[in-house]
Scaffold this active site. Sequence first.
Site, PDB file in Angstrom:
ATOM      1  N   GLU A 143     -55.552 -19.254  68.458  1.00 53.84           N
ATOM      2  CA  GLU A 143     -56.413 -20.444  67.958  1.00 53.84           C
ATOM      3  C   GLU A 143     -55.690 -21.367  67.370  1.00 53.84           C
ATOM      4  O   GLU A 143     -55.842 -21.950  65.947  1.00 53.84           O
ATOM      5  CB  GLU A 143     -57.414 -19.772  66.937  1.00 53.84           C
ATOM      6  CG  GLU A 143     -58.311 -18.731  67.681  1.00 53.84           C
ATOM      7  CD  GLU A 143     -59.500 -18.184  66.717  1.00 53.84           C
ATOM      8  OE1 GLU A 143     -59.464 -18.691  65.351  1.00 53.84           O
ATOM      9  OE2 GLU A 143     -60.299 -17.654  67.203  1.00 53.84           O
ATOM     10  N   GLU A 165     -60.945 -12.248  71.518  1.00 52.67           N
ATOM     11  CA  GLU A 165     -61.621 -11.922  70.375  1.00 52.67           C
ATOM     12  C   GLU A 165     -63.146 -12.266  70.368  1.00 52.67           C
ATOM     13  O   GLU A 165     -63.574 -13.371  71.038  1.00 52.67           O
ATOM     14  CB  GLU A 165     -61.280 -12.814  69.028  1.00 52.67           C
ATOM     15  CG  GLU A 165     -59.853 -12.381  68.518  1.00 52.67           C
ATOM     16  CD  GLU A 165     -59.591 -13.317  67.336  1.00 52.67           C
ATOM     17  OE1 GLU A 165     -60.498 -13.766  66.487  1.00 52.67           O
ATOM     18  OE2 GLU A 165     -58.362 -13.556  67.254  1.00 52.67           O
TER      19      GLU A 165
HETATM   20  C1  FCB Z   1     -60.938 -16.149  64.376  1.00 51.98           C
HETATM   21  C2  FCB Z   1     -59.460 -15.295  63.817  1.00 51.98           C
HETATM   22  C3  FCB Z   1     -59.517 -13.952  63.459  1.00 51.98           C
HETATM   23  C4  FCB Z   1     -60.700 -13.746  62.589  1.00 51.98           C
HETATM   24  C5  FCB Z   1     -61.854 -13.997  63.258  1.00 51.98           C
HETATM   25  C6  FCB Z   1     -63.273 -13.637  62.591  1.00 51.98           C
HETATM   26  O1  FCB Z   1     -60.879 -17.225  64.107  1.00 51.98           O
HETATM   27  O2  FCB Z   1     -58.567 -15.659  64.982  1.00 51.98           O
HETATM   28  O3  FCB Z   1     -58.271 -13.724  62.969  1.00 51.98           O
HETATM   29  O4  FCB Z   1     -60.358 -14.403  61.415  1.00 51.98           O
HETATM   30  O5  FCB Z   1     -61.877 -15.377  63.338  1.00 51.98           O
END
Ligand code: FCB
Length: 495
Positions: free
Chosen positions: A183, A391
Site C-alpha cells: 500500500e 488483504e
Molecule cells: C491496511 C494495512 C494493514 C491493516 C489494514 C486494516 O491498510 O495494510 O496493515 O492496517 O489496513
Amino acid sequence: MSGSESESESVPPQHPAAFPSAFPSAFLWGAATSAYQIEGAAREGGRTPSIWDTFSHTPGRTAGGEHGDIAVDHYHRYREDVALMADLGLNAYRFSVSWPRVQPTGRGPAVQVGLDFYRRLVDVLLARGIKPAITLYHWDLPQELEDAGGWPERETAYRFAEYAQLVGEALGDRVEQWITLNEPWCSAFLGYGSGVHAPGRTDPVAALRAAHHLNLAHGLATSALRSVMPARNSVALSLNSAVVRPFSRDPADLAAVRKIDDLANGIFHGPVLHGAYPDTLTAATAGLTDWSFVQDGDPAAIHQPLDALGLNYYTPALVSGPAEDGAAGGPRADGHGASAHSPWPGADDVVFHQTPGERTEMGWTIDPSGLYDLITRYAREAPGLALYVTENGAAYDDKPDPDGRVHDPERIAYLHGHLSAVRRALADGADVRGYYLWSLLDNFEWAYGYEKRFGAVYVDYGTLERTPKSSARWYGQAARTGVLPGVGDVGGGGA
Ligand code: FCB
C-alpha cells in the site's frame, strides 16, 4: 456467471449456491500480517527504531499512546502462530520483513540475527505445508533514513533496492512469492500528507514526491530481486487501489471520481503497469508541483514486468464534486484516522460521503461488490497478470464468552460475502490465485493502537494467549475443502 450482470451489482451473501461453489484446487487460502503490527522484540537482535517506533512513542499520535514494543510477541511465538495456521488448514501466509531488523541503519550489510529469524520462520512454514509470501516493506522505514529525508528523497529508493537485494539473496532460495511494497498510497499520503501515519508529516508536495520515490523503489527492487533470485520466483506489488464511485452522474461528481482515482490508483498503476503517470494527475496537481522530481529513465526503471498484482480491499469510496456552498470537501478522516490535513493533494474540493450500509468497527461500510469491481477492473487493466487478494477483513469488538470462546458471526458473514465476490470474479474469468485474510491475529492497528481487532485469532493482551475465533474455524474449513461453508456453519475441526 452470465455476462449480463452489472459490475456494481452487490453479491448476495446468503445465496452461495447461485455461484459455482468450489474454488480452484491450487487456490491459496492465506492469512496476512505485518512485522511492526505483530513482532514486538523492538530492541532485540540489533533492531533499531523505525518511523513507527518513533511515531507511536510520540505523545498524541496513537490511541492511548500504544506502540509495537511487544505487540503480540510473534518474534518469540512464531512457532505457535504457524502451528495455529497449520491446524486451521491454511496453505499460505503473507508476512513482512522488518527493514530495521535486517539492516538497522538502512545501509550496509545485513544483520545475520535478523535474517535468521525470518529464515527460521520460513522453514517452519514450509515444514507445515504453508507457502510463505514476503512483503519487503509494510511501513517500517528505518528512522535513520527518515532523518535523511525519508521517502520524499530519491536516495531512499536506492536504499530500498539494496535492502531488497539483501533479503532476496538470503531467502530467495526458499520463498517463491515476493511483494515489494504494501500500500504505497498509505506510506505517501497518510505518512506525508494527512500525517495520521508515521512519520506524521503534512506536506502535499512531499507526499507526491514520496509516491514517486516509492514507485521507483518498487521498480529498482524488482530488478534487484530478479538479479539474485531463481527465475521461478514471483515478484508483485500490493496496492490498496480505491474503488471510487460517483455520488451521482453529475459531471462534477464524475470529475471528482477521476481526481481521486488518479491519486489513489493511477499514480501507482500508471507508471508500474503502463510506464507513465496519467496526464490528468499531473494536470490536477500542476498548482503544487511540476513533477520535475521524475528524472529521465525513471518511467522505464519503474515499469518492470510483474508476475502478479496484490489487491487490498476493505470498503469503497463515494465522492462528489465541490459542495454547492463552496465548502471544502475532505476527507479529514480517511479510514485510518482523522487529520486537519488532506491526504489528497490537489483534490481538496472533493467531498467524501458515507457509503450506505452496515459498517464494521472501523466505520467502514461492508460492500463485497467493491471487491468484485476491483478484481475485474485489474483483470482488464493488467491482462495476463496473476491477481491475489493480499488483504481483506474486518474489525469487530470481539470478546470471549464465559467459556473463553470467541464467537464472531459478523466476521464470518463479512468473509463469506467477500469470498463469494472473489468466486464470482473467478467465474467471470479473472485470474485470482489466492486470498489472504487480514489478519491472522488481533494486532497493533496503527494509529488506533490495539483497540480494533482484525484477527481471526483472538489475542488476550494481558497474557498474549491466542484463541481462534469461530471465523478462524469457518475460514479453515473453507481452506480445507475449497468450498465456502454456510454463514451459520463454523464446521468441525480446526483449532
Ligand atoms: C491496511 C494495512 C494493514 C491493516 C489494514 C486494516 O491498510 O495494510 O496493515 O492496517 O489496513
